[in-house]
Design an enzyme around this catalytic site. Structure first.
Site, PDB file in Angstrom:
ATOM      1  N   GLY A  17      46.306  39.954  53.657  1.00  0.00           N
ATOM      2  CA  GLY A  17      47.032  38.902  52.961  1.00  0.00           C
ATOM      3  C   GLY A  17      48.520  39.184  52.904  1.00  0.00           C
ATOM      4  O   GLY A  17      49.002  40.240  53.312  1.00  0.00           O
ATOM      5  N   PHE A  18      49.254  38.239  52.367  1.00  0.00           N
ATOM      6  CA  PHE A  18      50.712  38.289  52.317  1.00  0.00           C
ATOM      7  C   PHE A  18      51.225  39.527  51.572  1.00  0.00           C
ATOM      8  O   PHE A  18      51.919  40.382  52.138  1.00  0.00           O
ATOM      9  CB  PHE A  18      51.205  36.995  51.648  1.00  0.00           C
ATOM     10  CG  PHE A  18      52.665  36.941  51.316  1.00  0.00           C
ATOM     11  CD1 PHE A  18      53.626  37.459  52.169  1.00  0.00           C
ATOM     12  CD2 PHE A  18      53.087  36.332  50.135  1.00  0.00           C
ATOM     13  CE1 PHE A  18      54.978  37.390  51.853  1.00  0.00           C
ATOM     14  CE2 PHE A  18      54.426  36.247  49.815  1.00  0.00           C
ATOM     15  CZ  PHE A  18      55.374  36.788  50.672  1.00  0.00           C
ATOM     16  N   ILE A  19      50.866  39.660  50.309  1.00  0.00           N
ATOM     17  CA  ILE A  19      51.368  40.768  49.504  1.00  0.00           C
ATOM     18  C   ILE A  19      50.697  42.081  49.914  1.00  0.00           C
ATOM     19  O   ILE A  19      51.353  43.125  50.012  1.00  0.00           O
ATOM     20  CB  ILE A  19      51.166  40.486  48.009  1.00  0.00           C
ATOM     21  CG1 ILE A  19      51.997  39.263  47.593  1.00  0.00           C
ATOM     22  CG2 ILE A  19      51.544  41.692  47.162  1.00  0.00           C
ATOM     23  CD1 ILE A  19      51.667  38.722  46.213  1.00  0.00           C
ATOM     24  N   TYR A 159      42.531  28.789  38.056  1.00  0.00           N
ATOM     25  CA  TYR A 159      43.124  29.979  38.678  1.00  0.00           C
ATOM     26  C   TYR A 159      43.738  30.881  37.614  1.00  0.00           C
ATOM     27  O   TYR A 159      43.450  32.079  37.547  1.00  0.00           O
ATOM     28  CB  TYR A 159      44.189  29.554  39.692  1.00  0.00           C
ATOM     29  CG  TYR A 159      45.108  30.682  40.116  1.00  0.00           C
ATOM     30  CD1 TYR A 159      44.631  31.742  40.875  1.00  0.00           C
ATOM     31  CD2 TYR A 159      46.455  30.691  39.738  1.00  0.00           C
ATOM     32  CE1 TYR A 159      45.470  32.789  41.249  1.00  0.00           C
ATOM     33  CE2 TYR A 159      47.297  31.725  40.109  1.00  0.00           C
ATOM     34  CZ  TYR A 159      46.800  32.767  40.856  1.00  0.00           C
ATOM     35  OH  TYR A 159      47.629  33.797  41.225  1.00  0.00           O
ATOM     36  N   LYS A 163      42.548  34.743  36.076  1.00  0.00           N
ATOM     37  CA  LYS A 163      43.440  35.903  36.021  1.00  0.00           C
ATOM     38  C   LYS A 163      43.551  36.444  34.592  1.00  0.00           C
ATOM     39  O   LYS A 163      43.616  37.655  34.375  1.00  0.00           O
ATOM     40  CB  LYS A 163      44.814  35.545  36.578  1.00  0.00           C
ATOM     41  CG  LYS A 163      44.832  35.344  38.087  1.00  0.00           C
ATOM     42  CD  LYS A 163      44.450  36.620  38.806  1.00  0.00           C
ATOM     43  CE  LYS A 163      44.572  36.516  40.306  1.00  0.00           C
ATOM     44  NZ  LYS A 163      44.232  37.789  40.990  1.00  0.00           N
TER      45      LYS A 163
END
Length: 343
Positions: A17-19, A159, A163
């Protein structure tokens, strides 16, 4: 590079993924041994994930497993075999707006998957478990900048709710099993190798293709844009800032966000600068030397008009402040985008 026999071992979920890609790249550069775990889901272009992973696999100290977090047996098998000192949990179902369309995927990945990661950390008794949260947990809060000790009970999307649930789950595990946990709350991360569903990616792609861009709340929105390299530097430094169970609950500094009863802490990672969306778009136009076709729209369900981080705790713990200017970050992203897509 460190001798592998003495190098610290970090298990990172979401490395395609991106991060996760940027964090793994940084850790490898600093001599860590890294094992990635990623499901390679098709939430967005899988070829982008494959390219990120292929670059990481060029490093001798990187290995990876393709599997889902929900597969508890496989996750336990892989983590046991790798025997990490630290786990950094970044994988999960992302996207505020997508949570309106497919909420169940957030329960499966972000609740069940995160539980499995915590169980693995508990069984292996890792030195530190670090997990991704989000600025979205601040929800309907109006007082800014957002501080870790602010009440956060008014999430606006499933979402954000998943979290916040992760934060609560992690606190209970930290308390029950003496497992050091740091939750970090991200603020609008952007940069090269970003996700196609992110605003900067969509804006740049549309402007170059001469398509209109959708501007929600008629542009009256503010975000604390955080450059991805700044974010992962913050995570890297927090690895060494291991929370301890307070000996005296009454002596805990309220601004520290440390739990009075557990080795648990929440930390914002943001640029601490509130940027107007229209100014962000102006900066993209200046970088591209093109004007956007602007389609002004009402705010979407679940969106918040503003985010803004108080990142003083990050600085106190690590001595670090994210500082990349938005215009610099946009320039870096555009350079990558044009090179990758040959535009």
């Amino acid at each position: 590079m460190q001798d592998n026999a003495h190098a610290r071992r970090v298990f990172v979920t979401g490395t395609a993924g991106f991060i996760g890609y940027h964090l793994a790249k940084l850790l490898l550069a600093e001599g860590f041994v890294v094992h990635g775990y990623d499901a390679m889901t098709d939430y967005y272009d899988v070829s982008l994930k494959q390219r990120r992973q292929a670059m990481l696999l060029q490093h001798a100290n990187f290995s990876t497993t393709e599997a889902r977090l929900e597969d508890a047996e496989r996750l336990y098998e892989v983590t046991t075999g790798f025997a990490p000192d630290v786990i950094v949990h970044l994988a999960g179902q992302a996207g505020v707006r997508y949570s309106l369309e497919n909420p169940r995927s957030y329960i499966d990945s972000n609740i069940v998957g995160t539980f499995n990661v915590m169980e693995a950390a508990r069984r292996l008794k890792v030195q530190h478990l670090l997990m991704a949260s989000t600025s979205s947990v601040y929800g309907a809060n109006l007082d800014m900048p957002f501080s870790e000790t602010d009440k956060a009970d008014t999430q606006l999307t499933i979402y954000a709710a998943t979290k916040k649930a992760n934060e609560s789950m992690a606190h209970s595990y930290a308390h029950l099993w003496d497992l050091p946990v740091t939750m970090f709350r991200f603020f609008t991360v952007y940069g090269p190798w970003g996700r196609p569903d992110m605003a900067l990616f969509k804006f740049v792609d549309a402007i170059l293709e001469d398509r209109p861009i959708d501007i929600y709340n008629h542009g009256d929105m503010y975000r604390d844009f955080t450059y991805v390299s700044d974010l992962v530097r913050g995570i890297r430094l927090l690895i060494d800032a291991v929370p301890e169970r307070p000996a005296d609950p009454g002596a805990v500094d309220e601004g520290d966000s440390l739990s009075p009863v557990a080795p648990y802490r929440v930390v914002n990672i943001g640029n601490s600068e509130k940027v107007r969306l229209l100014d962000f778009i102006d900066a993209i136009e200046a970088c591209l030397e093109r004007k956007a076709k602007r389609n002004y729209m009402d705010i979407q369900p679940g969106d918040v008009p503003a985010t803004w981080a108080n990142a003083e705790l990050l600085h106190r713990l690590t001595g670090y402040r994210p500082e990349t200017n938005v215009r610099e970050g946009i320039l870096e992203f555009v350079g990558w985008f044009r090179d990758y897509y040959e535009k």
